[in-house]
Design a protein around this motif. Sequence first.
Motif, PDB file in Angstrom:
ATOM      1  N   MET A 242       6.811  38.661  46.470  1.00  0.00           N
ATOM      2  CA  MET A 242       7.222  37.845  45.339  1.00  0.00           C
ATOM      3  C   MET A 242       6.001  37.119  44.821  1.00  0.00           C
ATOM      4  O   MET A 242       5.320  36.437  45.571  1.00  0.00           O
ATOM      5  CB  MET A 242       8.275  36.842  45.761  1.00  0.00           C
ATOM      6  CG  MET A 242       8.658  35.935  44.640  1.00  0.00           C
ATOM      7  SD  MET A 242      10.261  35.300  44.894  1.00  0.00           S
ATOM      8  CE  MET A 242      10.675  34.760  43.277  1.00  0.00           C
ATOM      9  N   GLY A 243       5.753  37.269  43.541  1.00  0.00           N
ATOM     10  CA  GLY A 243       4.559  36.666  42.990  1.00  0.00           C
ATOM     11  C   GLY A 243       4.841  35.953  41.689  1.00  0.00           C
ATOM     12  O   GLY A 243       5.796  36.266  40.983  1.00  0.00           O
ATOM     13  N   TYR A 244       4.009  34.969  41.396  1.00  0.00           N
ATOM     14  CA  TYR A 244       4.112  34.251  40.136  1.00  0.00           C
ATOM     15  C   TYR A 244       2.797  34.405  39.407  1.00  0.00           C
ATOM     16  O   TYR A 244       1.745  34.127  39.973  1.00  0.00           O
ATOM     17  CB  TYR A 244       4.389  32.776  40.377  1.00  0.00           C
ATOM     18  CG  TYR A 244       5.763  32.494  40.893  1.00  0.00           C
ATOM     19  CD1 TYR A 244       6.800  32.182  40.036  1.00  0.00           C
ATOM     20  CD2 TYR A 244       6.034  32.545  42.247  1.00  0.00           C
ATOM     21  CE1 TYR A 244       8.062  31.933  40.508  1.00  0.00           C
ATOM     22  CE2 TYR A 244       7.295  32.304  42.724  1.00  0.00           C
ATOM     23  CZ  TYR A 244       8.300  31.995  41.853  1.00  0.00           C
ATOM     24  OH  TYR A 244       9.546  31.749  42.323  1.00  0.00           O
ATOM     25  N   TYR A 245       2.868  34.876  38.173  1.00  0.00           N
ATOM     26  CA  TYR A 245       1.681  34.933  37.341  1.00  0.00           C
ATOM     27  C   TYR A 245       1.768  33.762  36.379  1.00  0.00           C
ATOM     28  O   TYR A 245       2.609  33.747  35.484  1.00  0.00           O
ATOM     29  CB  TYR A 245       1.624  36.263  36.590  1.00  0.00           C
ATOM     30  CG  TYR A 245       0.417  36.394  35.714  1.00  0.00           C
ATOM     31  CD1 TYR A 245      -0.855  36.336  36.265  1.00  0.00           C
ATOM     32  CD2 TYR A 245       0.539  36.574  34.356  1.00  0.00           C
ATOM     33  CE1 TYR A 245      -1.964  36.449  35.465  1.00  0.00           C
ATOM     34  CE2 TYR A 245      -0.569  36.689  33.551  1.00  0.00           C
ATOM     35  CZ  TYR A 245      -1.813  36.622  34.114  1.00  0.00           C
ATOM     36  OH  TYR A 245      -2.922  36.729  33.323  1.00  0.00           O
ATOM     37  N   LEU A 246       0.939  32.775  36.627  1.00  0.00           N
ATOM     38  CA  LEU A 246       1.043  31.509  35.913  1.00  0.00           C
ATOM     39  C   LEU A 246      -0.097  31.400  34.917  1.00  0.00           C
ATOM     40  O   LEU A 246      -1.260  31.506  35.280  1.00  0.00           O
ATOM     41  CB  LEU A 246       0.986  30.364  36.937  1.00  0.00           C
ATOM     42  CG  LEU A 246       0.983  28.945  36.431  1.00  0.00           C
ATOM     43  CD1 LEU A 246       2.286  28.631  35.748  1.00  0.00           C
ATOM     44  CD2 LEU A 246       0.772  27.996  37.588  1.00  0.00           C
ATOM     45  N   VAL A 247       0.253  31.230  33.655  1.00  0.00           N
ATOM     46  CA  VAL A 247      -0.755  31.015  32.617  1.00  0.00           C
ATOM     47  C   VAL A 247      -0.578  29.599  32.109  1.00  0.00           C
ATOM     48  O   VAL A 247       0.515  29.211  31.694  1.00  0.00           O
ATOM     49  CB  VAL A 247      -0.594  32.008  31.442  1.00  0.00           C
ATOM     50  CG1 VAL A 247      -1.705  31.808  30.441  1.00  0.00           C
ATOM     51  CG2 VAL A 247      -0.598  33.426  31.956  1.00  0.00           C
ATOM     52  N   SER A 248      -1.634  28.837  32.162  1.00  0.00           N
ATOM     53  CA  SER A 248      -1.560  27.451  31.718  1.00  0.00           C
ATOM     54  C   SER A 248      -2.557  27.224  30.599  1.00  0.00           C
ATOM     55  O   SER A 248      -3.635  27.819  30.590  1.00  0.00           O
ATOM     56  CB  SER A 248      -1.865  26.522  32.891  1.00  0.00           C
ATOM     57  OG  SER A 248      -1.960  25.206  32.430  1.00  0.00           O
ATOM     58  N   GLN A 249      -2.163  26.384  29.663  1.00  0.00           N
ATOM     59  CA  GLN A 249      -3.104  25.991  28.609  1.00  0.00           C
ATOM     60  C   GLN A 249      -3.449  24.515  28.731  1.00  0.00           C
ATOM     61  O   GLN A 249      -3.874  23.889  27.781  1.00  0.00           O
ATOM     62  CB  GLN A 249      -2.512  26.300  27.237  1.00  0.00           C
ATOM     63  CG  GLN A 249      -2.497  27.793  26.972  1.00  0.00           C
ATOM     64  CD  GLN A 249      -2.264  28.130  25.524  1.00  0.00           C
ATOM     65  OE1 GLN A 249      -1.665  27.344  24.809  1.00  0.00           O
ATOM     66  NE2 GLN A 249      -2.716  29.277  25.101  1.00  0.00           N
ATOM     67  N   GLY A 250      -3.220  23.989  29.903  1.00  0.00           N
ATOM     68  CA  GLY A 250      -3.633  22.627  30.164  1.00  0.00           C
ATOM     69  C   GLY A 250      -2.590  21.578  29.895  1.00  0.00           C
ATOM     70  O   GLY A 250      -2.873  20.394  29.969  1.00  0.00           O
TER      71      GLY A 250
END
Lengths: 191, 390
Positions: free
Chosen positions: B334-342
């Motif tokens: 199980m994985g999370y691909y997390l994209v953050s823009q701050g």
Amino acid sequence: MANSPLKVTKGLFAGLGVTMRTALRTMFPKRGAKTLIPAPSKGAHTVQYPHEVDVPAPRARGVIALHTENCTACMLCARECPDWCIYIEGHKTLAPPRREGGKPRSVNELDRFDIDYSLCMYCGICVEVCPFEALFWSPEFEYSELKIADLIHDKGRLSMWMETVPPFESYEAGSEAKVLKVPDPVPRDKR
Amino acid sequence: MTAVTDRQKLSYIASQAADARVNVELETEGMTLNIGPQHPATHGTLRIVAQLDGEQVIRAEPMAGYMHRGYEKLSEVRTYPQITTLVNRIDWLGSFANEVPFILAAEHLMEVEAPPRATWIRTLLFEMSRVAHMILFLGDMGVQLGAVTPVFFAFRDREFVLDQIEKATGGRFHPNFDRIGGLKDDLPKGWIESTKDSMQTVLTFCDQIEDLLLGSEIFQSRTRGIGVIPKDVAMQYGLSGANARGSGIDWDLRRDNPVGLAYPDLDWKVWTHPDGDSFSRFWVRLQETREAVKMIEQLCDGMPSGPIMAKVPRIIKVPAGEAYVATENPLGEMGYYLVSQGGLTPFRLKIRSASFNNVSIAPWLLRGVYVPDIITILGSLYFILGDIDR
């Protein structure tokens, strides 16, 4: 077929034997099958609910209690709630000064504090973000209602839950966390 | 054309014609069987459309989406502390395991590291949720085959594990205990001792199941050689977890990529089985439960002292960047691909859940099997609907 019917039947009876043994052990927990009167709730792992009540762990998230004296209507809990089920209204008033001859203080007075338990996800974020320690978890769980609107608990009902809040448990060895204290509930006549 | 004079020959032709007519009437016709969306043997709302020829399946297709709750989209408008309570509900039997990869991904972006005690408690609760999850599988597999006793044993003994989780976290199913930088709270006094006791119950349960189910002739004849997934097919479909290990793939993220968890300090073993059938998947999960109990005992004994929370700002803002963290959950990777823009919320959160890939092999696997085996094979694949649909 690899398995003959005879072999499969043997497996069937072996399984039934295990079931029978367990059933007998549950019904006659003390003396095996010698007693004739079964006692279902003795050897069983279940509890006959309305008559016997199983007490949840002290940390269990059952219902949120409000200590109204500590609440300043800062709205942090209402903002952090993932489904916005807390409703707060307040106004500013002047309180008498702390010292003799001082200026009167401006304090926030709480008018309304409702939690809608039909929306609540029991995540505990509100209890955690409260900077003034006004919210506490109680393991109480018996508050079902016939009408969904009755699940909105108002200020008075939430502060009544304070009586059911257990003291915080001490921590396991090696912990550096500090054990907090639960404030005493306000007596009924002063509410 | 010769005239038919022989009476015998004439009657033969007549019978042939009659046979042909009968055969026309009895010609087999395909039948479409809907299993689900509400079916007691599918845990949740998975619908399987199976086209049958008699008792045999020609084509079967799983229809997912009846339980879509939109967590990927919802998490774009929730702050990071609020998301942990959402991801609890993805795979609801092993809830704590869902939080860990998300928190690790956020910690990776924030460059925060949890203190050792928090890491150990995380690993401990992670393995406990695996034990609770696997106990239910071991009992549930019996119920798919018509044996009712194991599932009662499973629900009885799982309660001991869930009670421990509740004592520590406050929630039986939705702990919401993991925080960015550590944990919400420390363990209560006497918890480690009672956990060890409950783990003994789990070991007894494993022996019982081995006795009751694994050695049973009925169980063996219903699972051995049924639903065989060869190694290369398992790789092609991207199976993970015990389904891959049941096909002989020696791959476990706990050993091969233990990011931020205490697995390298423990003594344990990855079990694989070369057969790839329903039986081997069951066997691998049974051994994994025992390994998890072994790990929990080691974690209880060697719990380091110290703080449980690193220094984290009160309002959590994750710096811009992207991270993918995967852990070996009870169901698989199980994985999370997390994209953050701050900002306060993630820009995008892609959830790679194990069940979606594990159930994607169903059309391949169910081709040519008999109808009663559909349930066995799906039971042995072991998926949670919330994990498929998110």
